[in-house]
Design an enzyme around this catalytic site. Structure first.
Site, mmCIF file in Angstrom:
data_model
loop_
_atom_site.group_PDB
_atom_site.id
_atom_site.type_symbol
_atom_site.label_atom_id
_atom_site.label_comp_id
_atom_site.label_asym_id
_atom_site.label_seq_id
_atom_site.Cartn_x
_atom_site.Cartn_y
_atom_site.Cartn_z
ATOM 1 N N ARG A 120 -19.328 -111.245 -51.281
ATOM 2 C CA ARG A 120 -20.651 -111.806 -51.563
ATOM 3 C C ARG A 120 -20.528 -112.935 -52.586
ATOM 4 O O ARG A 120 -21.022 -112.846 -53.709
ATOM 5 C CB ARG A 120 -21.576 -110.705 -52.020
ATOM 6 C CG ARG A 120 -22.066 -109.950 -50.794
ATOM 7 C CD ARG A 120 -22.944 -108.817 -51.136
ATOM 8 N NE ARG A 120 -23.976 -108.656 -50.118
ATOM 9 C CZ ARG A 120 -24.869 -107.695 -50.150
ATOM 10 N NH1 ARG A 120 -24.874 -106.829 -51.116
ATOM 11 N NH2 ARG A 120 -25.776 -107.599 -49.200
ATOM 12 N N GLN A 125 -22.634 -116.924 -48.450
ATOM 13 C CA GLN A 125 -24.019 -116.433 -48.355
ATOM 14 C C GLN A 125 -24.590 -116.554 -46.942
ATOM 15 O O GLN A 125 -25.292 -115.667 -46.472
ATOM 16 C CB GLN A 125 -24.910 -117.192 -49.340
ATOM 17 C CG GLN A 125 -25.113 -116.402 -50.621
ATOM 18 C CD GLN A 125 -25.965 -117.110 -51.635
ATOM 19 O OE1 GLN A 125 -26.472 -118.198 -51.392
ATOM 20 N NE2 GLN A 125 -26.126 -116.503 -52.789
ATOM 21 N N ASP A 128 -23.693 -113.610 -44.695
ATOM 22 C CA ASP A 128 -23.934 -112.282 -45.251
ATOM 23 C C ASP A 128 -24.825 -111.433 -44.332
ATOM 24 O O ASP A 128 -26.047 -111.373 -44.481
ATOM 25 C CB ASP A 128 -24.564 -112.440 -46.640
ATOM 26 C CG ASP A 128 -24.697 -111.133 -47.379
ATOM 27 O OD1 ASP A 128 -24.476 -110.064 -46.768
ATOM 28 O OD2 ASP A 128 -25.042 -111.163 -48.572
ATOM 29 N N SER A 131 -27.011 -108.640 -45.924
ATOM 30 C CA SER A 131 -28.299 -109.085 -46.476
ATOM 31 C C SER A 131 -29.313 -109.346 -45.373
ATOM 32 O O SER A 131 -30.484 -108.992 -45.502
ATOM 33 C CB SER A 131 -28.121 -110.369 -47.312
ATOM 34 O OG SER A 131 -27.521 -110.060 -48.536
ATOM 35 N N TYR A 227 -23.359 -105.380 -58.188
ATOM 36 C CA TYR A 227 -23.782 -104.113 -57.593
ATOM 37 C C TYR A 227 -24.027 -103.073 -58.678
ATOM 38 O O TYR A 227 -23.460 -103.154 -59.774
ATOM 39 C CB TYR A 227 -22.694 -103.570 -56.664
ATOM 40 C CG TYR A 227 -22.597 -104.291 -55.345
ATOM 41 C CD1 TYR A 227 -23.551 -104.079 -54.360
ATOM 42 C CD2 TYR A 227 -21.559 -105.163 -55.086
ATOM 43 C CE1 TYR A 227 -23.462 -104.723 -53.143
ATOM 44 C CE2 TYR A 227 -21.460 -105.821 -53.870
ATOM 45 C CZ TYR A 227 -22.420 -105.589 -52.900
ATOM 46 O OH TYR A 227 -22.335 -106.234 -51.696
HETATM 47 P P1 NAD Z 1 -27.398 -102.067 -52.351
HETATM 48 O O1 NAD Z 1 -27.895 -101.920 -50.951
HETATM 49 O O2 NAD Z 1 -25.987 -101.728 -52.666
HETATM 50 O O3 NAD Z 1 -28.343 -101.174 -53.318
HETATM 51 C C1 NAD Z 1 -29.738 -101.319 -53.315
HETATM 52 C C2 NAD Z 1 -30.289 -101.270 -54.722
HETATM 53 O O4 NAD Z 1 -30.210 -99.943 -55.240
HETATM 54 C C3 NAD Z 1 -29.542 -102.156 -55.721
HETATM 55 O O5 NAD Z 1 -30.442 -103.079 -56.271
HETATM 56 C C4 NAD Z 1 -29.041 -101.154 -56.770
HETATM 57 O O6 NAD Z 1 -29.037 -101.685 -58.069
HETATM 58 C C5 NAD Z 1 -30.039 -100.028 -56.624
HETATM 59 N N1 NAD Z 1 -29.577 -98.731 -57.180
HETATM 60 C C6 NAD Z 1 -28.368 -98.125 -57.024
HETATM 61 N N2 NAD Z 1 -28.348 -96.943 -57.689
HETATM 62 C C7 NAD Z 1 -29.575 -96.778 -58.246
HETATM 63 C C8 NAD Z 1 -30.169 -95.767 -59.043
HETATM 64 N N3 NAD Z 1 -29.499 -94.669 -59.406
HETATM 65 N N4 NAD Z 1 -31.443 -95.945 -59.455
HETATM 66 C C9 NAD Z 1 -32.137 -97.064 -59.095
HETATM 67 N N5 NAD Z 1 -31.638 -98.047 -58.342
HETATM 68 C C10 NAD Z 1 -30.368 -97.922 -57.918
HETATM 69 O O7 NAD Z 1 -27.704 -103.513 -52.919
HETATM 70 P P2 NAD Z 1 -27.845 -104.908 -52.188
HETATM 71 O O8 NAD Z 1 -29.220 -105.055 -51.673
HETATM 72 O O9 NAD Z 1 -26.734 -105.066 -51.235
HETATM 73 O O10 NAD Z 1 -27.681 -105.907 -53.413
HETATM 74 C C11 NAD Z 1 -26.931 -105.589 -54.576
HETATM 75 C C12 NAD Z 1 -26.799 -106.801 -55.472
HETATM 76 O O11 NAD Z 1 -26.043 -107.813 -54.813
HETATM 77 C C13 NAD Z 1 -28.110 -107.436 -55.871
HETATM 78 O O12 NAD Z 1 -27.982 -107.902 -57.190
HETATM 79 C C14 NAD Z 1 -28.215 -108.601 -54.959
HETATM 80 O O13 NAD Z 1 -29.042 -109.633 -55.478
HETATM 81 C C15 NAD Z 1 -26.761 -109.027 -54.908
HETATM 82 N N6 NAD Z 1 -26.471 -109.838 -53.714
HETATM 83 C C16 NAD Z 1 -25.726 -110.967 -53.865
HETATM 84 C C17 NAD Z 1 -25.434 -111.749 -52.761
HETATM 85 C C18 NAD Z 1 -24.616 -112.986 -52.879
HETATM 86 O O14 NAD Z 1 -24.284 -113.572 -51.898
HETATM 87 N N7 NAD Z 1 -24.253 -113.415 -54.043
HETATM 88 C C19 NAD Z 1 -25.910 -111.379 -51.528
HETATM 89 C C20 NAD Z 1 -26.666 -110.203 -51.406
HETATM 90 C C21 NAD Z 1 -26.927 -109.444 -52.523
#
Ligand code: NAD
Length: 380
Positions: A120, A125, A128, A131, A227
């Site tokens: 990521r 992006q 992805d 996402s 994450y």
């Molecule tokens: P994910 O599907 O792994 O998890 C979903 C959400 O659950 C996350 O926000 C996580 O913080 C939350 N979570 C986990 N344990 C928890 C708990 N005990 N209590 C409350 N919340 C909890 O996450 P995702 O949607 O794949 O995204 C994770 C991160 O990656 C985010 O910061 C997102 O912005 C980032 N991201 C970056 C890119 C990139 O290209 N740079 C792309 C997609 C996502």
């Protein structure tokens, strides 16, 4: 060089890996594309549209002989065994959840790229797929909740009196959670959300929802990749206690909390569900990784003391037109990395290819997959 698109045979699957829009671009870049007859029907893309885009239609046998097989799901072992040595498969291969299913890839000396492992980073992006699919799942979770809720979402002022807005609680504010918040807000609900990453608070507030905070002291909750980290039982309990209180005041709870590679954290206990009003709805998007709700039954809708608990396993497949369109664009950008002037060219020093490669020509097994398989087949 031939890229092929198979019919997706997995139960309840309706997506297709490449749409006519993408195929037009690929054909213009000098590759040949073959599509299994009927591959796009369930997602609304007709064979004739594929032909107009420049693809040729073929049976499964010809499709499996291609140089690159662009898939949504991992093909069955029988299909993998029919592919030629050195061919490439690309798709959701579940490399960490079901590593043993990749044995035929090793045996047939194939090269496999798992979209789940695409790093990521900013350059990736547009590739992805996680996402893209999380966006669809977050949207659809709210639509399902609205359908099951015996109330409406928006505030209405009518001649028969005022209807208060629905209260929605979203747990986990990553990609799916943020889309759920945005969709619930568009339908007029009052939304609050909790995420263990304090950094998510800004995103939640920018969508017009309230961010619920729990004081976890100096605990590090986020890793270098952005994450969530796996929390201690004590820290998890602090979040759960707050969630129990807020769930009692909510009509809908949508849970999306995940920690990559781990069982989903328990966020909504049985006690918390007992505190919810009859008629309330829980949609658990973490159902496939163990569920955020103690009562979730993966793939089923249950009614527990009047509370509907829904544990969908493949929501993106229930919106197959747009899911396929987004996924196809992700794959097409990725394919741009391995196609050079109409030929297959894999540069394993590329950070994205190296990250996503599970097996390279039957060897160089991704270390995490090799560890999960319990053997090291020429590990990277
Ligand atoms: P994910 O599907 O792994 O998890 C979903 C959400 O659950 C996350 O926000 C996580 O913080 C939350 N979570 C986990 N344990 C928890 C708990 N005990 N209590 C409350 N919340 C909890 O996450 P995702 O949607 O794949 O995204 C994770 C991160 O990656 C985010 O910061 C997102 O912005 C980032 N991201 C970056 C890119 C990139 O290209 N740079 C792309 C997609 C996502």
């Amino acid at each position: 060089m031939r890229i092929a698109v198979p019919v997706e045979n997995q139960r309840d699957e309706a997506r297709v890996a490449l749409t006519p829009e993408s195929i037009k671009k690929l054909v213009a870049s000098g590759v040949e594309v073959i599509v299994e007859t009927g591959a796009g029907i369930k997602s609304g893309f007709l064979d004739d549209e594929y032909k107009t885009a420049g693809a040729s239609l073929a049976g499964r046998g010809a499709v499996l002989e291609a140089d690159v097989l662009a898939c949504v799901n991992r093909p069955e072992p029988d299909d993998l065994n029919k592919m030629k040595a050195g061919a490439v498969i690309l798709g959701f291969l579940k490399p960490l959840d079901e590593p043993a299913a990749l044995e035929p890839v090793v045996a047939r000396q194939l090269t496999a790229f798992a979209v789940e492992l695409i790093p990521r980073i900013t350059r990736a992006q547009s590739m992805d797929a996680l996402s893209s699919m999380a966006t669809v799942a977050g949207y659809k979770a709210v639509i399902i909740a609205a359908e099951h809720l015996p109330r409406m979402f928006p505030l209405l002022m009518t001649a028969a009196g005022t209807v208060p807005p629905a209260k929605v609680l979203v747990l986990g504010a990553g990609v799916a959670g943020l889309q759920a918040i945005a969709t619930a807000r568009r339908l007029g609900a009052v939304v609050e959300a909790y995420d263990v990453r304090a950094a998510a608070g800004q995103d939640v507030k920018s969508l017009g929802a309230k961010f619920l905070e729990v004081d976890l002291g100096s605990i590090e909750t986020q890793d270098a990749g952005g994450y969530a980290k796996e929390l201690s039982p004590e820290a998890l309990k602090l979040g759960r206690d707050m969630v129990t209180k807020r769930a009692a005041a909510s009509d809908v709870v949508i849970t999306t909390a995940q920690v990559p590679g781990r069982k989903a954290p328990l966020m909504l206990t049985e006690e918390a569900v007992h505190g919810m009003r009859p008629g309330s709805v829980v949609v658990d998007l973490a159902a496939s990784t163990g569920g955020n709700c103690a009562l979730t039954q993966p793939g089923q809708n249950i009614n527990h003391q009047g509370v509907t608990i829904i544990g969908p396993l493949n929501l993106p497949a229930t919106v197959p037109g747009h899911s396929s369109q987004l996924y196809s664009r992700n794959l097409t950008t990725f394919l741009g990395l391995i196609v050079d002037k109409g030929s297959l060219k894999i540069d394993m020093s590329d950070e994205i290819l190296k990250g996503a490669c599970v097996v390279y020509q039957g060897g160089n097994v991704h270390p995490k997959v090799a560890a999960a398989l319990g053997h090291a087949v020429g590990s990277q």
